[in-house]
Write an enzyme that holds these catalytic residues in place. Structure first.
Site, PDB file in Angstrom:
ATOM      1  N   LYS A   1       1.034  -1.030   0.132  1.00  0.00           N
ATOM      2  CA  LYS A   1       0.355  -0.348   0.097  1.00  0.00           C
ATOM      3  C   LYS A   1       0.720   0.872  -0.301  1.00  0.00           C
ATOM      4  O   LYS A   1       0.816   2.699  -0.373  1.00  0.00           O
ATOM      5  CB  LYS A   1      -1.261   0.274   0.950  1.00  0.00           C
ATOM      6  N   ASN A   2       1.891   1.337   0.726  1.00  0.00           N
ATOM      7  CA  ASN A   2       2.723   2.354   1.077  1.00  0.00           C
ATOM      8  C   ASN A   2       3.464   2.909  -0.104  1.00  0.00           C
ATOM      9  O   ASN A   2       4.063   4.067  -0.249  1.00  0.00           O
ATOM     10  CB  ASN A   2       4.021   2.282   2.055  1.00  0.00           C
TER      11      ASN A   2
ATOM     12  N   CYS B   1      -4.036  12.742  13.376  1.00  0.00           N
ATOM     13  CA  CYS B   1      -5.107  11.499  13.305  1.00  0.00           C
ATOM     14  C   CYS B   1      -4.609  10.638  14.621  1.00  0.00           C
ATOM     15  O   CYS B   1      -3.759  11.484  15.933  1.00  0.00           O
ATOM     16  CB  CYS B   1      -3.814  10.852  12.246  1.00  0.00           C
TER      17      CYS B   1
ATOM     18  N   ARG C   1       0.783  14.249  13.955  1.00  0.00           N
ATOM     19  CA  ARG C   1       1.171  14.618  12.026  1.00  0.00           C
ATOM     20  C   ARG C   1       1.492  15.257  11.514  1.00  0.00           C
ATOM     21  O   ARG C   1       0.669  15.721  10.243  1.00  0.00           O
ATOM     22  CB  ARG C   1       0.951  13.167  11.721  1.00  0.00           C
TER      23      ARG C   1
ATOM     24  N   ASP D   1       5.013   0.275  12.032  1.00  0.00           N
ATOM     25  CA  ASP D   1       3.894  -0.258  11.512  1.00  0.00           C
ATOM     26  C   ASP D   1       3.650  -1.800  12.152  1.00  0.00           C
ATOM     27  O   ASP D   1       2.263  -2.412  11.744  1.00  0.00           O
ATOM     28  CB  ASP D   1       3.708  -0.413   9.885  1.00  0.00           C
TER      29      ASP D   1
ATOM     30  N   ARG E   1      -7.904  -0.248   4.494  1.00  0.00           N
ATOM     31  CA  ARG E   1      -7.817   0.317   4.488  1.00  0.00           C
ATOM     32  C   ARG E   1      -6.343  -0.346   3.737  1.00  0.00           C
ATOM     33  O   ARG E   1      -5.783   0.473   2.548  1.00  0.00           O
ATOM     34  CB  ARG E   1      -7.300   1.834   5.468  1.00  0.00           C
TER      35      ARG E   1
END
Ligand code: UD1
Length: 418
Positions: free
Chosen positions: A22-23, A116, A121, A304, A397
């Site tokens: 994803k990233n 968030c 952030r 993560d 997500r």
């Protein structure tokens, strides 16, 4: 709204295929704004975040075609340069549109991402770097308004190695006038993947994967074909799940060299880790040894995977210390793990986990993407009935078909509508 229900206790066995990262896919899709023509992107995961960036770019005029995990992208005719609040608020990574829009059109208007769940952030380092490249940046009514006739190369020192910041400035610099030097750049594999794609488009970039990246601006770019790297966080999540359930899982289609920080720690828990080519086999330990971790920018232990590793430490046999150094508030999963019987003390950015050998089922609430993954892992081993994980839109997500993949490994896990 959906919830995931898990009946814990089944050891995971078999093999699982890892999806595209994803990233890596997010900045790579954003980079398609840099030039016209049809880009062909392979191994793009089907995820909510990918859908979000796609929806924003469609509003700008980008056209998409997709089949399975192949995404074709064309930005021949852009008519808008604005990423609206309604969509940016659902995905902070929308900030990745700023660099390429400014580079190609000399203007961009992006809603300022708010804080968030895992911290404030800010994006100050993105903006400071663009200003150093000659952009005129103002903040109006919650929007970043950026303009520049043609960006010019500059020497930029990032106070903190920021991942999306490094990516944004790389994209801004590829067609800038002259040479850009990024110092203290982030070194994550996703940055190397973006650099590879930009080079395929004709960009002149060197040093990606180190903390010093040099970009010589070129006059023109062309559309390209690119295959996204495998998702190291998804692979890591399955490796931790294999260890937690004392199963044996072959994680296929991954990059073991991107997972060294995790593999070293997992091996210290007593798990047997065998990397071979593009696969890693993980055999769970019994008992699980307690291990301390400290999250760090790549190649350190990834933030993560912190929540997932903490779930594993909850069923270890002793005390472990988990230190979070990347984000200031990334322990929100702790209160949910406590509902499952975990004993965790938090002191600032340190969590002291008392391994109790087991977790107990409970209804829990996902609070962010990786926190939801840790609750799923906890549910896979929880004793005494079913674990229900609510608010799993966070999970959607970033994990492609996660409950299907767990089911294929033998887990009793399913999705229900509430
Ligand atoms: C990316 C990843 C995210 C991961 C994180 C750290 C994407 C889409 N997301 O997020 O999954 O958890 O890297 O590996 O790739 N910071 C500032 N000012 C800035 C930018 C960042 O102070 O302008 C700080 C952040 O608050 C944080 C640290 O720098 O404390 C690192 O953040 P950063 O690397 O920018 O994270 P993201 O790129 O947002």
């Amino acid at each position: 709204m959906d919830k995931i229900v898990i009946q814990g206790g089944n050891p995971l066995r078999g093999s699982v295929e890892i999806s595209g990262a994803k990233n890596a896919a997010l900045p790579i899709i954003a980079a398609c704004l840099l030039t016209g023509g049809w880009h062909r992107l392979n191994r793009v995961p089907r995820l909510r975040d990918i859908h979000t960036i796609r929806r924003i770019m469609e509003k700008l005029g980008t056209v998409f075609r997709d089949q399975d995990n192949v995404l074709e992208v064309n930005s021949d005719n852009l008519f808008l340069h604005k990423a609206p609040y309604e969509l940016v608020k659902t995905m902070r990574a929308s900030i990745l549109l700023l660099g390429p829009l400014l580079a190609r059109y000399g203007r961009a208007e992006i809603s300022l991402p708010g804080g968030c769940a895992i911290g404030a952030r800010p994006v100050n380092l993105h903006l400071k770097a663009l200003a150093a490249m000659g952009a005129d940046i103002t903040l109006d009514h919650g929007y970043i308004n950026a303009r520049a006739k043609r960006l010019k190369g500059a020497e930029i020192f990032f106070d903190i190695p920021t991942v999306t910041g490094t990516e944004n400035i790389m994209m801004a610099a590829v067609t800038a006038h002259g040479r850009t030097l990024l110092k203290n750049a982030a070194k994550e594999p996703e940055i190397q993947d973006l650099a590879k794609m930009l080079r395929a488009m004709g960009a002149d970039i060197e040093g990606d994967g180190t903390d010093s990246i040099v970009i010589n601006g070129v006059d023109a770019l062309a559309a390209c074909e690119h295959t996204v790297i495998p998702d190291r966080i998804e692979a890591g999540t399955f490796m931790i799940a294999a260890a937690m359930t004392r199963g044996e899982v072959e994680v296929l289609g991954c990059r073991p060299d991107h997972l060294t920080g995790l593999m070293e720690k997992l091996a210290s828990t007593g798990a047997r880790i065998v990397p071979q080519g593009d696969r890693v086999t993980v055999k769970g330990p019994d008992p699980v040894e307690s291990v301390d971790i400290k999250t760090m920018p790549y190649p350190g232990f990834p933030t993560d995977l912190q929540a997932q590793f903490m779930a594993l430490m909850c069923i270890a046999k002793d005390w472990s210390m988990i230190r979070e150094t990347v984000f200031e508030n990334r322990f929100i999963h702790v209160s949910e793990l406590r509902r499952m019987g975990a004993e965790i003390d938090i002191n600032g950015n340190q969590a002291l986990v008392k391994g109790k050998g087991e977790l107990l089922s409970a209804p829990v609430m996902a609070t962010d993407l990786r926190a939801s993954a840790s609750l799923l892992l906890a549910g896979l081993v929880a004793k005494g009935g079913n674990t229900e994980v609510q608010r799993i839109y966070h999970l959607d997500r970033g994990y492609e078909a996660i409950e299907k993949k767990f089911r294929e490994l033998g887990a009793a896990i399913w999705r229900e509508q509430t």
